[in-house]
Design a protein around this motif. Structure first.
Motif, PDB file in Angstrom:
ATOM      1  N   THR A 185     -19.938  52.640 -12.485  1.00 50.04           N
ATOM      2  CA  THR A 185     -20.783  53.484 -13.339  1.00 50.04           C
ATOM      3  C   THR A 185     -21.504  54.209 -12.688  1.00 50.04           C
ATOM      4  N   PRO A 186     -22.264  55.401 -13.261  1.00 57.12           N
ATOM      5  CA  PRO A 186     -23.162  56.224 -12.586  1.00 57.12           C
ATOM      6  C   PRO A 186     -24.421  55.571 -12.255  1.00 57.12           C
ATOM      7  N   THR A 187     -24.940  54.387 -12.812  1.00 52.13           N
ATOM      8  CA  THR A 187     -26.135  53.751 -12.419  1.00 52.13           C
ATOM      9  C   THR A 187     -25.570  52.480 -11.605  1.00 52.13           C
ATOM     10  N   SER A 188     -26.407  52.282 -10.666  1.00 55.01           N
ATOM     11  CA  SER A 188     -25.981  51.154  -9.757  1.00 55.01           C
ATOM     12  C   SER A 188     -26.472  49.805 -10.697  1.00 55.01           C
ATOM     13  N   ALA A 189     -25.724  48.804 -11.121  1.00 59.09           N
ATOM     14  CA  ALA A 189     -26.134  47.619 -11.793  1.00 59.09           C
ATOM     15  C   ALA A 189     -27.093  46.797 -10.952  1.00 59.09           C
ATOM     16  N   LEU A 190     -28.077  46.120 -11.504  1.00 57.55           N
ATOM     17  CA  LEU A 190     -28.571  45.072 -10.701  1.00 57.55           C
ATOM     18  C   LEU A 190     -27.877  43.686 -10.797  1.00 57.55           C
ATOM     19  N   ILE A 191     -27.947  42.753  -9.513  1.00 56.85           N
ATOM     20  CA  ILE A 191     -27.115  41.824  -9.303  1.00 56.85           C
ATOM     21  C   ILE A 191     -28.304  40.419  -9.256  1.00 56.85           C
ATOM     22  N   GLU A 192     -28.099  39.636  -9.950  1.00 59.37           N
ATOM     23  CA  GLU A 192     -28.787  38.507  -9.998  1.00 59.37           C
ATOM     24  C   GLU A 192     -28.177  37.215  -9.651  1.00 59.37           C
ATOM     25  N   LEU A 252     -31.170  43.162  -5.281  1.00 56.83           N
ATOM     26  CA  LEU A 252     -29.678  43.610  -5.115  1.00 56.83           C
ATOM     27  C   LEU A 252     -28.762  44.271  -6.036  1.00 56.83           C
ATOM     28  N   ASP A 253     -28.129  45.152  -5.715  1.00 62.33           N
ATOM     29  CA  ASP A 253     -27.474  45.986  -6.641  1.00 62.33           C
ATOM     30  C   ASP A 253     -26.159  46.463  -6.023  1.00 62.33           C
TER      31      ASP A 253
END
Length: 515
Positions: free
Chosen positions: A30-37, A10-11
């Protein structure tokens, strides 16, 4: 499971497009999609300091009532490497958006109550985790079917999209599968050795830092596979131990001094036959031992057997008194030469790291008895100790020089101090020792010795005369062997220490013989 690794990841971008974050408005991405845990609903600022990385921090409506609280929450979330911060739609300002941009953290605004976003996101994370649990259970069943260590590692690497997976012992790679990343990598390690092991064994995955893998999921896969890795290693070691019994038994059979190979084979023909050794078949022996007499006593047998498969998988490695022994069929001299090359190319670095050396027997036209072959390898290994860990030494290049390995050099030096005191106290001792040693090495030839030392013949003659003056018995044939041994030891010590001080201080007015 390679597809599941990506599907269950999930991100922020994915959930904004078709997930529980669709009801939010992006204020800054943000330019990079962050991971969601994980997700946490925060009603007090201090709670953010306890959140884990890759967490979506949702601020309650009360938290968003003051602009300074939102700014402080952004800073805390950034420090904790949170994936995103969700605020109520009416509690943000341009200053808050600017701070999120400067910190580089995603800021989202909830259209309704932020708590509803937190509940929807928690349900979505739970569903993803349930899929992961099911996939991990499936993977555990699949990896449990593998019976060899190579197959287990291959299965693990396959689950991780072919990333490099290895079994390591104290930093030495014992077995591996997959491709190691060329650039920077995230190293995930799971211990598989006993809790009280002096040097733990580890299952390691090197994941490309630029990849899409969920590192927590990678660790979970390694943890699930760890029992299978350990079981395959133990089973493989048990099989190798059974296969090594004939080799270990043969190492305990001694051939008496002066006894012929035919006599040995006749005396033990029934036992040799039962152990599987055939008469007149040629073998090369490899002896591995510790590089120092007082080296650490860690159990290395299982480790060495894994490494040995890179050299000669069909010939078992046996643990014997004083080291480890393997006997490899060698019908031709080329086999022994290739075996030595494989030892150096495939095993030498690991031997060096483990503090071990190896010796190899020679090949002869007349097949020697097996005990003689084993003794050649053992003597070569013991002789290799002086060269340091990792040395691989063949008896063919050693010969009678192996005898020098078993000379107590300290005792010989003491004999020199007691029997040749004037030589040992002389300021020109090193030159005299080198001259006499070269003279004896070349069977008393002044010309050859002078050429070897690159000095004039007259200079060598002068040094030999000086040696006689200092009490070196060069004219007594019965003492020449002992003199040669003493001077060889002294010459070797001089090479190890370029400036070998005399035991007595030389006075300024002492006599110095011109050399």
């Amino acid at each position: 499971m390679s597809r599941s690794i990506k599907d269950t990841r999930l991100d922020v971008a994915g959930l904004l497009a078709h997930g529980s974050l669709r009801s939010t408005t992006p204020l800054y991405l943000t330019p990079t999609s962050a991971l969601i845990e994980s997700v946490v609903l925060v009603s007090q600022l201090e709670a953010i300091q306890r959140v884990r990385p890759n967490t979506v921090v949702v601020l309650s409506t009360e938290m968003g009532s003051g602009g300074w609280l939102v700014s402080a929450a952004l800073r805390h979330a950034w420090e904790r490497r949170a994936s995103a911060v969700v605020v109520a739609g009416s509690t943000y300002s341009n200053a808050v958006i600017g701070l999120a941009e400067r910190l580089g953290i995603t800021l989202l605004a909830a259209e309704g109550n932020p708590a509803e976003v937190a509940l929807s996101l928690a349900a979505e994370i739970g569903a993803a985790l349930s899929v992961v649990d099911a996939e991990l259970a499936r993977f555990a069943r699949a990896v449990a079917k593998d019976s060899t260590l190579a197959d287990v590692l291959k299965t693990i690497s396959g689950e991780l999209d072919g990333v490099g997976v290895s079994l390591e012992y104290d930093g030495v790679v014992l077995a591996s599968a997959g491709a190691a990343p060329r650039d920077s990598a995230e190293v995930i390690t799971v211990d598989i050795g006993a809790a009280n092991a002096a040097v733990p064994s580890a299952l390691t995955a090197r994941v490309p830092a630029s990849g899409v893998h969920n590192l927590r999921l990678v660790r979970s896969i390694l943890e699930v596979a760890a029992p299978s890795v350990k079981a395959a290693w133990l089973v493989g070691n048990s099989r190798d131990a059974v296969r090594a019994v004939p080799t270990a038994a043969l190492a305990r059979l001694n051939q008496g001094p002066g006894s012929s190979g035919t006599a040995f084979e006749e005396d033990h023909r029934h036992l040799l036959s039962q152990l599987g050794w055939r008469r007149d078949e040629r073998y090369a022996a490899i002896w591995i031992c510790r590089s120092g007499v007082h080296a650490p006593g860690n159990d290395l047998t299982a480790v060495l057997r894994l490494l040995w498969r890179k050299v000669a998988a069909r010939s078992p490695l046996a643990e014997v008194d004083g080291g480890w022994l393997a006997l490899v069929p060698a019908a031709h001299q080329a086999v022994v030469s290739q075996l030595e090359l494989r030892l150096k190319a495939r095993l030498q670095p690991a031997l060096a790291e483990l503090g071990l050396v190896a010796g190899l027997s020679r090949w002869a036209e007349e097949a020697p008895p097996l005990p003689s072959t084993i003794q050649e390898a053992r003597l070569s290994a013991v002789s290799a100790r002086s060269a340091g860990p990792g040395t691989v030494l063949g008896f063919a290049g050693l010969g009678v020089a192996a005898a020098f390995t078993f000379v107590d050099k300290d005792a010989v030096a003491l004999v020199a101090e007691l029997t040749l005191p004037r030589l040992m106290a002389s300021p020109d001792r090193e030159a005299i020792v080198a001259a006499v040693a070269a003279f004896l090495d070349h069977r008393g030839s002044v010309s050859l010795a002078a050429a070897a030392l690159d000095v004039h013949r007259n200079t060598l003659q002068a040094r030999l005369s000086r040696a006689r003056e200092l009490g070196v018995p060069l004219d007594n044939p019965s003492e020449l062997l002992s003199v040669h041994l003493i001077l060889t030891v002294l010459a070797a010590a001089a090479q190890e220490k370029p400036t070998l001080p005399a035991p007595y201080e030389t006075r300024k007015d002492s006599h110095e013989f011109p050399v």
